[in-house]
Write an enzyme that holds these catalytic residues in place. Sequence first.
Site, PDB file in Angstrom:
ATOM      1  N   TRP A   1       0.819  -1.213   0.000  1.00  0.00           N
ATOM      2  CA  TRP A   1       0.000   0.000   0.000  1.00  0.00           C
ATOM      3  C   TRP A   1       0.848   1.256   0.000  1.00  0.00           C
ATOM      4  CZ3 TRP A   1      -4.225  -1.353  -1.912  1.00  0.00           C
ATOM      5  CH2 TRP A   1      -4.853  -2.546  -1.560  1.00  0.00           C
TER       6      TRP A   1
ATOM      7  N   ASP B   1      -1.872   6.493   6.288  1.00  0.00           N
ATOM      8  CA  ASP B   1      -2.902   5.564   5.839  1.00  0.00           C
ATOM      9  C   ASP B   1      -3.170   4.626   7.020  1.00  0.00           C
ATOM     10  OD1 ASP B   1      -4.388   3.506   4.764  1.00  0.00           O
ATOM     11  OD2 ASP B   1      -3.051   3.116   3.068  1.00  0.00           O
TER      12      ASP B   1
ATOM     13  N   LYS C   1     -12.216  -2.168   6.609  1.00  0.00           N
ATOM     14  CA  LYS C   1     -11.465  -3.050   7.493  1.00  0.00           C
ATOM     15  C   LYS C   1     -11.934  -2.922   8.943  1.00  0.00           C
ATOM     16  CE  LYS C   1      -8.350  -3.511   3.984  1.00  0.00           C
ATOM     17  NZ  LYS C   1      -7.702  -2.700   2.970  1.00  0.00           N
TER      18      LYS C   1
HETATM   19  C1  LIG Z   1      -7.078  -2.207   1.968  1.00  0.00           C
HETATM   20  C2  LIG Z   1      -6.095  -1.120   2.079  1.00  0.00           C
HETATM   21  C3  LIG Z   1      -6.032  -0.076   1.133  1.00  0.00           C
HETATM   22  C4  LIG Z   1      -6.897  -0.027  -0.094  1.00  0.00           C
HETATM   23  O1  LIG Z   1      -8.184   0.347   0.196  1.00  0.00           O
HETATM   24  P1  LIG Z   1      -9.274   0.609  -0.937  1.00  0.00           P
HETATM   25  O2  LIG Z   1     -10.384   1.267  -0.184  1.00  0.00           O
HETATM   26  O3  LIG Z   1      -9.627  -0.724  -1.507  1.00  0.00           O
HETATM   27  O4  LIG Z   1      -8.681   1.508  -1.961  1.00  0.00           O
HETATM   28  C5  LIG Z   1      -5.117   0.932   1.347  1.00  0.00           C
HETATM   29  N1  LIG Z   1      -4.307   0.917   2.410  1.00  0.00           N
HETATM   30  C6  LIG Z   1      -4.327  -0.066   3.331  1.00  0.00           C
HETATM   31  C7  LIG Z   1      -3.397  -0.023   4.490  1.00  0.00           C
HETATM   32  C8  LIG Z   1      -5.226  -1.112   3.180  1.00  0.00           C
HETATM   33  O5  LIG Z   1      -5.245  -2.105   4.087  1.00  0.00           O
END
Ligand SMILES: *Cc1c(COP(=O)(O)O)cnc(C)c1O
Length: 360
Positions: free
Chosen positions: A103, A172, A196
């Site tokens: 990511w 993030d 998540k």
């Molecule tokens: C799942 C995830 C993403 C991607 O998320 P989307 O909403 O599918 O774009 C980005 N960063 C992390 C840390 C993730 O676990």
Amino acid sequence: MPDRIYNFSPGPATLPYPVLEEAALDIVNYHDKGIGLIELSHRSKEFMAIADQAEQGIRELLAVPDNYKVLFLQGGASSQFFMIPMNLLTGGKKATYLNTGTWSKKAIKEAKLFGEIEVAYSSEEQSFNRVPLESEYSVDSASEYLYLVSNNTIYGTQFPTFPDKEVMLVADMSSDIFSRPVDVEKFGIIFAGAQKNIGPAGVTLVIIREDLLAAAGEQVPTMLKYQTHADKGSMFNTPPCFPIYCVGRVMHWLKELGGIPAIEKINQDKAGLLYQAIDSSDFYRGHAEEASRSLMNVAFNLPTPELEAQFIAEAAALGLDGLKGHRSIGGCRASIYNAFPKQGVEQLVDFMADFARKHG
Ligand SMILES: *Cc1c(COP(=O)(O)O)cnc(C)c1O
């Protein structure tokens, strides 16, 4: 409660059962108003109250200071990979990134489209099995921000503490937001896809310091400027109404549970059980270095890919679902976010011991 399997999926992931139950009723008939939740106008007073409660819940739980905006955006966490540099690096400014997994790598690729990007640390050559200590990298004083992924969902690593450098952080937190306390003031932007830890797919939470809203240049499209969404309370266009509702109910559930301190303790207990199962056997091998271990995603291997496939299939037959690791490292991964029940972890640990006895 009907029979539920234990869902170890990395995302979309398991949600608190009371939230699902309430949502199921509200979808059909919202608070006995004769109209379904997902039929409500986003301008109705009912929905405005829903969005307001979701925001208040977020502010309260994370103690978000008043000079930060809470935004509900679309396009997934992945759209933040370009939206952040597009807004903050206008004119080709500089930023520093820590490369700790898939990511962050994706975010770096997008950021390079907009600014001068320095990658100050990378664990890619060690198949991303760790996050750096603060002494292992430095940040150029010309950098607008230091970007990191607080929890690396795929590799099962997590920053145990956040960097304390002389620079604004951008993080993030898609896979660990609301799992532990965060000092929001260290951050210019915190963002997270909801699917998540805080709701269903379809909304991305962005917490942004107000003074950053004006950084975007004229050429940034209206929909991609943070300012646009901040000015209109995330209602510049139709927001993802149902996911926002769910986020609000998850915040309510979390508050009832005792908030962040309570969930942090539960998360430590759950992950502790799994790491102990791994450490006490020669059969299982954790992917992450010990000091970098994630409390949200526990990635591990068995002696052979064949045993891993058998392990995943037998676990699924027992109702322990979604344990397959990401294709980039294979093996197994147990995602145990806030809403994942401790009983499910206990059952997995028992199954691991059984399986190791039979095949070890
Ligand atoms: C799942 C995830 C993403 C991607 O998320 P989307 O909403 O599918 O774009 C980005 N960063 C992390 C840390 C993730 O676990």
